[in-house]
Design a protein around this motif. Structure first.
Motif, mmCIF file in Angstrom:
data_model
loop_
_atom_site.group_PDB
_atom_site.id
_atom_site.type_symbol
_atom_site.label_atom_id
_atom_site.label_comp_id
_atom_site.label_asym_id
_atom_site.label_seq_id
_atom_site.Cartn_x
_atom_site.Cartn_y
_atom_site.Cartn_z
ATOM 1 N N MET A 128 -4.146 -6.863 -8.512
ATOM 2 C CA MET A 128 -4.237 -5.530 -7.913
ATOM 3 C C MET A 128 -4.355 -4.454 -8.978
ATOM 4 S SD MET A 128 -1.235 -3.475 -5.961
ATOM 5 C CE MET A 128 -0.444 -3.257 -7.566
ATOM 6 N N ARG A 165 0.829 -1.215 0.000
ATOM 7 C CA ARG A 165 0.000 0.000 0.000
ATOM 8 C C ARG A 165 0.857 1.255 0.000
ATOM 9 N NH1 ARG A 165 -3.854 -3.015 3.270
ATOM 10 N NH2 ARG A 165 -2.852 -2.352 5.202
ATOM 11 N N ALA A 205 -7.752 -4.453 -10.529
ATOM 12 C CA ALA A 205 -8.751 -3.906 -9.614
ATOM 13 C C ALA A 205 -8.754 -2.384 -9.614
ATOM 14 C CB ALA A 205 -8.512 -4.437 -8.203
ATOM 15 N N LEU A 206 -7.597 -1.797 -9.921
ATOM 16 C CA LEU A 206 -7.501 -0.334 -9.979
ATOM 17 C C LEU A 206 -7.970 0.225 -11.319
ATOM 18 C CD1 LEU A 206 -4.065 0.211 -8.195
ATOM 19 C CD2 LEU A 206 -6.310 0.943 -7.357
ATOM 20 N N ILE A 217 -8.613 5.189 -12.569
ATOM 21 C CA ILE A 217 -8.552 4.788 -11.160
ATOM 22 C C ILE A 217 -9.814 5.252 -10.444
ATOM 23 C CG2 ILE A 217 -7.254 4.972 -9.007
ATOM 24 C CD1 ILE A 217 -4.768 5.590 -10.693
ATOM 25 N N ASN A 251 -12.578 6.640 -5.132
ATOM 26 C CA ASN A 251 -12.422 6.263 -3.730
ATOM 27 C C ASN A 251 -11.082 5.590 -3.464
ATOM 28 O OD1 ASN A 251 -13.142 3.960 -5.166
ATOM 29 N ND2 ASN A 251 -14.227 3.030 -3.427
ATOM 30 N N ARG A 252 -10.577 4.801 -4.443
ATOM 31 C CA ARG A 252 -9.267 4.178 -4.270
ATOM 32 C C ARG A 252 -8.168 5.238 -4.284
ATOM 33 N NH1 ARG A 252 -9.177 -1.339 -5.371
ATOM 34 N NH2 ARG A 252 -7.076 -1.246 -4.509
ATOM 35 N N ALA A 253 -8.270 6.194 -5.184
ATOM 36 C CA ALA A 253 -7.276 7.262 -5.252
ATOM 37 C C ALA A 253 -7.243 8.073 -3.959
ATOM 38 C CB ALA A 253 -7.567 8.169 -6.440
ATOM 39 N N GLN A 254 -8.423 8.338 -3.384
ATOM 40 C CA GLN A 254 -8.488 9.102 -2.141
ATOM 41 C C GLN A 254 -7.868 8.343 -0.982
ATOM 42 O OE1 GLN A 254 -12.725 9.862 -2.051
ATOM 43 N NE2 GLN A 254 -12.496 11.869 -3.028
ATOM 44 N N ARG A 255 -8.073 7.011 -0.942
ATOM 45 C CA ARG A 255 -7.491 6.216 0.144
ATOM 46 C C ARG A 255 -5.973 6.198 0.043
ATOM 47 N NH1 ARG A 255 -12.029 2.669 -0.530
ATOM 48 N NH2 ARG A 255 -10.805 1.172 -1.755
ATOM 49 N N LEU A 256 -5.436 6.085 -1.183
ATOM 50 C CA LEU A 256 -3.996 6.106 -1.361
ATOM 51 C C LEU A 256 -3.415 7.452 -0.942
ATOM 52 C CD1 LEU A 256 -3.558 4.268 -4.781
ATOM 53 C CD2 LEU A 256 -2.945 3.416 -2.507
#
Length: 231
Positions: A184, A116, A187-188, A216, A219-224
């Motif tokens: 992975m 991560r 999934a992105l 992307i 929500n995934r970009a924000q978590r990263l």
């Protein structure tokens, strides 16, 4: 930034430290890479000198590594992947790209935070570079991976990599489990080439895998981004 210069990044999150360094400081990463890809034998090539090298360390011990090439002005076709796939059209569509390769994690470390943190550093680098795409060669075992999982993720015709290597295989010829790293990327929102390439040097197959930044999920970009927000 001239060719060969390093965009410095150094972030600590909890016990882990992630650094983006030049070739002279990447020795521990090369050691992990050699252990992963060649059973301990040296794994160096002509792309290393001008690359950036991402190290993730725990207590000074390198537990994650990736080679990074910053490709500006449509130079994606000149990189490692470009020597194995015809990326001329790809490079025109994505003139600012980040190529990622030789991703490896220390097998004795079963810590998802390492991967991560690597992804979060890549996200920061993409933002700093104003890159439009992350891409590279995703390694598979010689048995390949499930073809049905890949044939519906083939890249759009507008920028699909064309064959260049002498020894290729159609996706429909692949079978076996999906490698975690490729899962992975998919999934992105990544897409893959319509064929795999045999890499006899490393004893693997690979497919070109590209993740346009626009694909992307938000929500995934924000978590990263959040992983590095307080670093």
């Amino acid at each position: 930034m001239a060719k060969g210069m390093t965009r410095r990044m150094d972030v600590t999150v909890g016990r882990l430290r992630a650094r983006l360094v030049g070739v002279a400081e990447a020795g521990t990463g090369f050691a992990l890479r050699a252990r992963t890809f060649r059973g301990g034998a040296t794994d160096l090539d002509g792309h290393d000198r001008d690359a950036q090298h991402l190290l993730v360390e725990d207590g000074g011990v390198t537990c994650g590594y990736a080679r990074i090439a910053l490709q500006r002005d449509g130079t994606a076709a000149d990189g490692y992947a470009g020597g194995r796939y015809d990326l001329a059209t790809f490079a025109r569509v994505f003139p600012r790209a980040v190529e990622v390769g030789r991703i490896c994690l220390a097998p004795e470390r079963d810590d998802p935070q390492v991967l991560r943190l690597m992804l979060a550093m890549l996200a920061r680098l993409v933002g700093a570079e104003r890159a439009q795409v992350l891409h590279g060669c995703a390694s598979l075992s010689m048995g390949g991976c499930g073809s049905l999982a890949l044939t519906d993720r083939i890249a759009p015709e507008a920028w699909r990599p064309r064959p260049r290597a002498a020894e290729t295989a159609p996706l429909t010829a692949l079978s076996g489990p999906m490698p975690p790293l490729l899962r992975m990327w998919l999934a992105l929102g990544a897409s893959v080439s319509d064929h795999a390439v045999f890499d006899r040097d490393l004893g693997t197959l690979h497919v070109h895998t590209a993740l346009p930044v626009a694909a992307i999920p938000r929500n995934r970009a924000q978590r990263l981004a959040g992983l590095l927000s307080d670093a």
